[in-house]
Design a protein around this motif. Sequence first.
Motif: not given
Lengths: 101, 206
Positions: A30-50, B199-206
């Motif tokens: 239904e909805e997910a946060d940034f960490l869930f998307l990185t965990e599930q897709t395997g993308l790096t934070k930078g790539n995911l943001s882009s 546990v992941q770092e809490t700042s792992a946010d877009g």
Amino acid sequence: MDDRRPPIAPNRLVHEPGRLAVLVVLSAVEEADFLFLTEQTGLTKGNLSSHTAKLEAAAYVQIEKAFVGKVPRTIYRLTDEGTAALQEYRDHMAGVLGSIG
Amino acid sequence: MSDRFDVAGIEERARTAGYRDGLIELFAAAVLLSLAVLWVASPALVGIGSAFIVLYGWKVVERVKQRVTYPRIGYFQERPEAPDSTARGMLTFIGLSFGLMVLAVLFSGGLGDAASWRRAAPLMSGVTLAGAFWYMGDRSGFARHKVLAVYSAVTGLLLWVFGSGESYEAVVWHLLGVAAPLAAAGTWGLVRFLHTHPVQETSADG
């Protein structure tokens, strides 16, 4: 009719593997946060943001910033446009794969 | 991302993420244990008691997920099924289970015989829980939930066949017999989840 003509090109925005992974994950929840998307897709934070920025610009994904206590949380949801684009892409690829046996 | 792009695998993992921490299995085991206690204390309280436990117990599960699950794999909400079709499916299944129980009562002594109702209680419990676990297996993708569904139905049937109907003891044993492997599976799932997901770092946010 010329049988050798290339098939109609897929939606390039959806066709890119990283963005496709984001859309597929969001279509399953239904909805997910940034960490869930990185965990599930395997993308790096930078790539995911882009990728999510591009999907938001195309109105495929809705992004909402919120706080849980003092911790920021960015929530991602698939929009109706995103759902339709993903379904169209699935149908398109199934057609292409079906046409080559 | 890995070189191999598995769309179906990504979708399946995301869809079943809610079951990987074992908390739903532990919650279900706690509900069954509570029901067993209610059957022993007062069978008349089982209906209202189970509704109370499910309603408030679910809030406890959500609070535990906020502390245990979301800091490890991120926050998410499962996509709900259409409420109408879910309610219709549940009511149909409970109706069928009750119908089966009535048939069992008719077969073993007649509707006016209290001992026949007590004897058939584990059958109803077995079939109802089998439906719940089969549905759970469809949602989670775990084969163990479907094994548990078969186990619940078979043990419920056996307890009806070999039961005496003198008391509700058989249904209590059925609930405990199903809760035990469920609790073991949930504990194993939780321990494995905690080991494999730091546990992941809490700042792992877009």
